[in-house]
Design an enzyme around this catalytic site. Sequence first.
Site, mmCIF file in Angstrom:
data_model
loop_
_atom_site.group_PDB
_atom_site.id
_atom_site.type_symbol
_atom_site.label_atom_id
_atom_site.label_comp_id
_atom_site.label_asym_id
_atom_site.label_seq_id
_atom_site.Cartn_x
_atom_site.Cartn_y
_atom_site.Cartn_z
ATOM 1 N N TRP A 354 20.425 -0.764 -3.271
ATOM 2 C CA TRP A 354 20.884 -0.450 -1.915
ATOM 3 C C TRP A 354 21.859 0.721 -1.914
ATOM 4 O O TRP A 354 22.496 0.993 -0.905
ATOM 5 C CB TRP A 354 21.528 -1.680 -1.279
ATOM 6 C CG TRP A 354 22.865 -2.091 -1.875
ATOM 7 C CD1 TRP A 354 23.260 -1.941 -3.170
ATOM 8 C CD2 TRP A 354 23.959 -2.707 -1.186
ATOM 9 N NE1 TRP A 354 24.527 -2.438 -3.348
ATOM 10 C CE2 TRP A 354 24.987 -2.913 -2.149
ATOM 11 C CE3 TRP A 354 24.185 -3.111 0.118
ATOM 12 C CZ2 TRP A 354 26.212 -3.512 -1.832
ATOM 13 C CZ3 TRP A 354 25.402 -3.703 0.434
ATOM 14 C CH2 TRP A 354 26.396 -3.896 -0.529
ATOM 15 N N GLU A 493 27.061 -11.272 -5.040
ATOM 16 C CA GLU A 493 26.219 -11.474 -6.229
ATOM 17 C C GLU A 493 26.691 -12.601 -7.147
ATOM 18 O O GLU A 493 25.887 -13.199 -7.851
ATOM 19 C CB GLU A 493 26.060 -10.193 -7.050
ATOM 20 C CG GLU A 493 25.245 -9.121 -6.373
ATOM 21 C CD GLU A 493 24.937 -7.958 -7.280
ATOM 22 O OE1 GLU A 493 23.812 -7.447 -7.225
ATOM 23 O OE2 GLU A 493 25.813 -7.540 -8.074
#
Length: 799
Positions: A354, A493
């Site tokens: 991203w 994450e």
Amino acid sequence: MQEWTWEYEGYDPAAERLRESLCTLGNGYFATRGAVPESRAGLIHYPGTYAAGVYNRLESTVAGRRVVNEDLVNLPNWLLLRFRLRSADGSAGPWFSPDRRQLLGHRHALDLRRATLTRTFRYRDDAAGMLSVKQIRLVHMADPHLAALRTVFTVEEWSGEIEVESALDGDVTNSNVHRYRSLNWHHLAHVQTGAAGTDTAWLRCRTSTSDIGIGMAARTVVTGQPPTSSELRPSRHRAVHRLVIPIAPGRPVVVDKTAALHTSRDRAISDPLGAAVDRVTAAPAFPALLDSHTAAWARLWRRAGVQVPGEAGRALRLHLFHVLQTLSPHTAELDVGVPARGLHGEAYRGHVFWDELFVLPYLNLHFPEVSRALLDYRHRRLPQACRAAGEAGRSGAMYPWQSGSDGREETQQLHLNPRSGRWLPDNSRLQHHVGSAIAYNVWQYCEATGDTEYLHTKGAEMLLQIARFWADTAESAPEPGRYRIRGVVGPDEYHDSYPDAGRPGLDDNAYTNVTAAWVLSRALDLVRRLPAWRRQELFERIGLDGGELPKWEDVSRRLRVPFHQGVISQFDGYGDLAELDWDAYRARYDSIRRLDRILEAEGDTVNRYQASKQADVLMLGYLFSPAELQQLFRRLGYDVDDEMWRRTVDYYLQRTSHGSTLSGLVHGWVLARARRAEAWRYCQEALEEDVADLQGGTTGEGIHLGAMAGTLDLVQRGLTGLETREDALWLDPVPLPALSEYGFSLRYRGHWGVSARLRSGQLRISVPESEESPIRVVLSDRAVTVAPGETCTLLLPSG
């Protein structure tokens, strides 16, 4: 020139991998790491060369499981050039190696202005005498297929010969990242070598599964003293040009090596090898190459220069240098995305994540043609994203967390914890917020450039299909009148499941839900703005039924956002997790940036704790201005005022380990507006991440491109509050005490070289002369119009 030069004094084997990454030279088509030319890959050196978009897929067996990974391929090494001295009686000494010699001075100088790497050193050969060496290299910015190395040898107080071997080495593997050592790393096949004429060696090969042809040719010539012998020696994996040259005091020997690279992905060629040989044969001599290369870089610096005083400005200039080496105007001609680690190493296998979210906002205002090409990379892979959504039982487009050649999900199934030596399931593919990042980039690009044609065609197709995915993913929540998104992973994450849960994923990640609502509202805005004929054509093209739109509207207003203790929850249940004893872990470990690895090695899991790797909720403050963020929450039916946002910032700041290079950047950006006094600490960390290798050895595997571009955007948009919307430049500067003076130029709509400079509480806007319309500039307390050829100086409100 110090502000334009990065110097490394002395030879330090332990620091070579880091220096090689930071001294990489590239041009957007290919790049070569800053390894010493006489080295081959080993524990100390890694002379990697990478061409944008050249991937190969291999099968490996890991922990008893068959896994398939696609990698950015380490190409044949064009840089290899070794030498040794021969005394008057003809006896030859050993080949020179800095690891076997006591060097009398060793210096690398990276010249950012000219994009050259110069190396100088001296050493004494026991049999012959003292030798001084100067090498300068470039990867050509004007002709993206060329690179060159000039080596000048000078002797003192003795005469003899110097033997030089200039080679193209096809015996290379992908071995830059130690933790990938269990994987298959042999990507090149069918290596052949040969010679063309008297001074050119060539090599060709193919990638083993993607079948990309690679052609490389190198011309090596001696100027000044002619060689006594010159012999081309093709072998199985290496094409060697061996030269023996007389050398004496006062008569330096100059060896120029010019290399050309082509692949079968290139346009307007017959075959890669033929193109490479033709290219290197026609290439001018080194001085002319250097001149045209320097001129090309001068044009780039004019378009993208940033003026910040002191060490901050020096670091920003290095960051811009590496961004432009990965994503240059040449990139606009390629089908490539934004590799998270640049073209500088093999970490993350060269995949596209991203990171364009942090890169495109900067490029939009300097190189919009590059931004458009990077968005085209996503558009070409839209069918694959739609197929992935269909296979998951959803409509629309589900873009992969990691993308490579064709847009399928490239996220590994397992990842290695180096602390424990265990391979663990990798659930990061559940970061579906990557789709929102792509939609955000489409919108930002079109707002900055006024490219309505793109917004109404390719941009609309991506935006609507991503919106469609979110509307179909949202499901009714137990809370009346609300929708929820379940089974995802946010930017953090660390958290990929609930403690002791039987399935991966989390529910109602605030960042995911808010950005999904934003995508849906932007898609609805676009549908309303489209001309009727285009709307009908678009709906037919993507098979969109107008009856879907009422649900889009409903979901965009009713997606659930969880809260706890008066702050926005990172995800549903975050506030119920245990608190971590941060002081105890900081006392036990030198660094807790990778807290997830530490806890797993201890038999624990970070999923049990309120501990985040990087900004997650706070990413909302990175993407949206305070006013826009309040408006987004208001649309969702929540009142998030400045006080709640400040509490949220404080809450997560105390619970973040900053295990990502993006973390300091985002926190610095957010704190510049929420709590200015503490912002600079995080801004400075973002500037130093790669230079000081704060992540503990990761920079040697490739620079962090998103963080580097993000620091540039921190000055361009973060500190200025710059927004491009409603056909105007919106500015709301927040000068930091440590960075109260800066300037930059930008390209806005049809205007090239719009200049903005903040100094002493004044903002000066200059618009170059042109036939374009005046620019409307909006501040918090006024709006002005600046016509082409005019300069406007605005006194900023105090405080």
